[in-house]
Design a protein around this motif. Sequence first.
Motif, PDB file in Angstrom:
ATOM      1  N   PRO A 197      -6.939 -15.469 -18.661  1.00 50.95           N
ATOM      2  CA  PRO A 197      -6.771 -14.470 -17.607  1.00 50.95           C
ATOM      3  C   PRO A 197      -8.065 -13.682 -17.397  1.00 50.95           C
ATOM      4  O   PRO A 197      -8.683 -13.214 -18.357  1.00 50.95           O
ATOM      5  N   VAL A 198      -8.455 -13.566 -16.116  1.00 51.75           N
ATOM      6  CA  VAL A 198      -9.704 -12.859 -15.798  1.00 51.75           C
ATOM      7  C   VAL A 198      -9.480 -11.715 -14.815  1.00 51.75           C
ATOM      8  O   VAL A 198     -10.409 -10.954 -14.533  1.00 51.75           O
ATOM      9  N   GLY A 199      -8.264 -11.577 -14.295  1.00 49.49           N
ATOM     10  CA  GLY A 199      -7.958 -10.492 -13.381  1.00 49.49           C
ATOM     11  C   GLY A 199      -6.520 -10.549 -12.921  1.00 49.49           C
ATOM     12  O   GLY A 199      -5.817 -11.533 -13.162  1.00 49.49           O
ATOM     13  N   PHE A 200      -6.097  -9.466 -12.268  1.00 50.55           N
ATOM     14  CA  PHE A 200      -4.733  -9.426 -11.739  1.00 50.55           C
ATOM     15  C   PHE A 200      -4.648  -8.427 -10.595  1.00 50.55           C
ATOM     16  O   PHE A 200      -5.488  -7.537 -10.446  1.00 50.55           O
ATOM     17  N   LEU A 201      -3.618  -8.599  -9.804  1.00 49.46           N
ATOM     18  CA  LEU A 201      -3.297  -7.687  -8.709  1.00 49.46           C
ATOM     19  C   LEU A 201      -1.785  -7.528  -8.709  1.00 49.46           C
ATOM     20  O   LEU A 201      -1.060  -8.527  -8.704  1.00 49.46           O
ATOM     21  N   ALA A 202      -1.318  -6.290  -8.752  1.00 49.98           N
ATOM     22  CA  ALA A 202       0.117  -6.010  -8.736  1.00 49.98           C
ATOM     23  C   ALA A 202       0.523  -5.501  -7.360  1.00 49.98           C
ATOM     24  O   ALA A 202      -0.271  -4.833  -6.679  1.00 49.98           O
ATOM     25  N   LEU A 203       1.747  -5.811  -6.965  1.00 45.43           N
ATOM     26  CA  LEU A 203       2.286  -5.422  -5.658  1.00 45.43           C
ATOM     27  C   LEU A 203       3.740  -4.989  -5.791  1.00 45.43           C
ATOM     28  O   LEU A 203       4.473  -5.534  -6.615  1.00 45.43           O
ATOM     29  N   TYR A 204       4.126  -4.037  -4.955  1.00 44.87           N
ATOM     30  CA  TYR A 204       5.549  -3.747  -4.801  1.00 44.87           C
ATOM     31  C   TYR A 204       5.808  -3.326  -3.370  1.00 44.87           C
ATOM     32  O   TYR A 204       4.898  -2.901  -2.657  1.00 44.87           O
ATOM     33  N   GLN A 205       7.032  -3.478  -2.938  1.00 48.23           N
ATOM     34  CA  GLN A 205       7.400  -3.131  -1.564  1.00 48.23           C
ATOM     35  C   GLN A 205       7.631  -1.640  -1.456  1.00 48.23           C
ATOM     36  O   GLN A 205       8.273  -1.030  -2.310  1.00 48.23           O
ATOM     37  N   SER A 206       7.099  -1.059  -0.387  1.00 51.63           N
ATOM     38  CA  SER A 206       7.244   0.368  -0.108  1.00 51.63           C
ATOM     39  C   SER A 206       7.795   0.554   1.295  1.00 51.63           C
ATOM     40  O   SER A 206       7.772  -0.373   2.111  1.00 51.63           O
ATOM     41  N   TYR A 207       8.233   1.766   1.565  1.00 51.87           N
ATOM     42  CA  TYR A 207       8.771   2.094   2.876  1.00 51.87           C
ATOM     43  C   TYR A 207       8.239   3.460   3.303  1.00 51.87           C
ATOM     44  O   TYR A 207       8.176   4.377   2.498  1.00 51.87           O
ATOM     45  N   ALA A 208       7.881   3.562   4.555  1.00 51.28           N
ATOM     46  CA  ALA A 208       7.523   4.853   5.140  1.00 51.28           C
ATOM     47  C   ALA A 208       7.678   4.731   6.643  1.00 51.28           C
ATOM     48  O   ALA A 208       7.376   3.684   7.229  1.00 51.28           O
ATOM     49  N   LEU A 209       8.139   5.776   7.269  1.00 51.10           N
ATOM     50  CA  LEU A 209       8.329   5.741   8.714  1.00 51.10           C
ATOM     51  C   LEU A 209       6.993   5.581   9.433  1.00 51.10           C
ATOM     52  O   LEU A 209       6.922   4.901  10.458  1.00 51.10           O
ATOM     53  N   TYR A 210       5.934   6.168   8.893  1.00 50.39           N
ATOM     54  CA  TYR A 210       4.640   6.083   9.570  1.00 50.39           C
ATOM     55  C   TYR A 210       4.068   4.668   9.580  1.00 50.39           C
ATOM     56  O   TYR A 210       3.203   4.360  10.403  1.00 50.39           O
ATOM     57  N   THR A 211       4.549   3.795   8.709  1.00 49.87           N
ATOM     58  CA  THR A 211       4.020   2.427   8.670  1.00 49.87           C
ATOM     59  C   THR A 211       4.778   1.487   9.596  1.00 49.87           C
ATOM     60  O   THR A 211       4.434   0.316   9.701  1.00 49.87           O
ATOM     61  N   GLU A 212       5.828   1.985  10.233  1.00 49.49           N
ATOM     62  CA  GLU A 212       6.616   1.208  11.177  1.00 49.49           C
ATOM     63  C   GLU A 212       7.318   0.019  10.523  1.00 49.49           C
ATOM     64  O   GLU A 212       7.594  -0.984  11.169  1.00 49.49           O
ATOM     65  N   GLY A 213       7.601   0.128   9.254  1.00 50.29           N
ATOM     66  CA  GLY A 213       8.315  -0.925   8.552  1.00 50.29           C
ATOM     67  C   GLY A 213       7.886  -1.014   7.103  1.00 50.29           C
ATOM     68  O   GLY A 213       7.062  -0.241   6.620  1.00 50.29           O
ATOM     69  N   ALA A 214       8.455  -1.983   6.414  1.00 51.63           N
ATOM     70  CA  ALA A 214       8.124  -2.194   5.006  1.00 51.63           C
ATOM     71  C   ALA A 214       6.663  -2.609   4.882  1.00 51.63           C
ATOM     72  O   ALA A 214       6.099  -3.246   5.765  1.00 51.63           O
ATOM     73  N   TYR A 215       6.055  -2.224   3.767  1.00 55.43           N
ATOM     74  CA  TYR A 215       4.668  -2.580   3.502  1.00 55.43           C
ATOM     75  C   TYR A 215       4.478  -2.772   2.009  1.00 55.43           C
ATOM     76  O   TYR A 215       5.347  -2.428   1.207  1.00 55.43           O
ATOM     77  N   GLY A 216       3.348  -3.317   1.641  1.00 54.50           N
ATOM     78  CA  GLY A 216       3.056  -3.535   0.236  1.00 54.50           C
ATOM     79  C   GLY A 216       2.088  -2.505  -0.303  1.00 54.50           C
ATOM     80  O   GLY A 216       1.132  -2.124   0.376  1.00 54.50           O
ATOM     81  N   THR A 217       2.358  -2.063  -1.520  1.00 51.54           N
ATOM     82  CA  THR A 217       1.453  -1.165  -2.220  1.00 51.54           C
ATOM     83  C   THR A 217       0.847  -1.922  -3.396  1.00 51.54           C
ATOM     84  O   THR A 217       1.558  -2.629  -4.116  1.00 51.54           O
ATOM     85  N   ILE A 218      -0.451  -1.760  -3.562  1.00 58.24           N
ATOM     86  CA  ILE A 218      -1.173  -2.355  -4.691  1.00 58.24           C
ATOM     87  C   ILE A 218      -1.431  -1.226  -5.692  1.00 58.24           C
ATOM     88  O   ILE A 218      -2.346  -0.427  -5.513  1.00 58.24           O
ATOM     89  N   PRO A 219      -0.605  -1.115  -6.741  1.00 55.63           N
ATOM     90  CA  PRO A 219      -0.790  -0.026  -7.696  1.00 55.63           C
ATOM     91  C   PRO A 219      -1.874  -0.307  -8.734  1.00 55.63           C
ATOM     92  O   PRO A 219      -2.466   0.628  -9.279  1.00 55.63           O
ATOM     93  N   GLU A 220      -2.101  -1.568  -9.036  1.00 59.77           N
ATOM     94  CA  GLU A 220      -3.098  -1.950 -10.036  1.00 59.77           C
ATOM     95  C   GLU A 220      -3.801  -3.214  -9.572  1.00 59.77           C
ATOM     96  O   GLU A 220      -3.163  -4.144  -9.073  1.00 59.77           O
ATOM     97  N   PHE A 221      -5.117  -3.218  -9.769  1.00 61.46           N
ATOM     98  CA  PHE A 221      -5.940  -4.348  -9.348  1.00 61.46           C
ATOM     99  C   PHE A 221      -7.173  -4.309 -10.237  1.00 61.46           C
ATOM    100  O   PHE A 221      -7.876  -3.309 -10.290  1.00 61.46           O
ATOM    101  N   TYR A 222      -7.413  -5.406 -10.949  1.00 62.06           N
ATOM    102  CA  TYR A 222      -8.493  -5.401 -11.931  1.00 62.06           C
ATOM    103  C   TYR A 222      -9.058  -6.796 -12.101  1.00 62.06           C
ATOM    104  O   TYR A 222      -8.306  -7.780 -12.154  1.00 62.06           O
ATOM    105  N   VAL A 223     -10.372  -6.864 -12.169  1.00 61.37           N
ATOM    106  CA  VAL A 223     -11.077  -8.097 -12.506  1.00 61.37           C
ATOM    107  C   VAL A 223     -11.992  -7.768 -13.672  1.00 61.37           C
ATOM    108  O   VAL A 223     -12.717  -6.764 -13.639  1.00 61.37           O
TER     109      VAL A 223
END
Length: 157
Positions: A67-93
């Motif tokens: 393993p040399v890196g990773f990117l984590a994602l989870y689904q988020s919601y906000a009215l300002y985004t006009e729908g569901a979106y992804g949040t990247i809480p952790e990202f490392y190489v």
Amino acid sequence: MPIQITQAQPDDAAVVATLVGELLREIMAAINDKAFNFHQADTEARAAAWLRDGCYSVLVARDGGEPVGFLALYQSYALYTEGAYGTIPEFYVRPAYRSMGVGAALLAQARRLGQLRGWRRLEVTTPPLPEFDRTLAFYQREGFSISGGRKLKLELP
């Protein structure tokens, strides 16, 4: 050998937790502040549970199985985004693999995953600036734009 990117499974939780620990230690060293509490076993347990539940997705980059890196994602919601979106809480190489296209490859896979899930956008918060100006420049090169102020937190009892 080219970098391989796979979606982590619950049995990858130890690898994910190790990489999270490296990320957090790097941030804390750069800002000279113990901003995070990291416990390997607790992080492994959370990662395994969230990966099993499907509420948290992790893409792992490997070089010959290492393993040399990773990117984590989870689904988020906000009215300002006009729908569901992804949040990247952790990202490392890992440092030895930076500027070699690993981060860009992880982001490309995150984009594809987000499109498959119908997300309208991806959001990420950089570590503290100016210590991580290079991180901000990377995100901007990859098409991210600054969308607002700083990330704040309130610890709950």
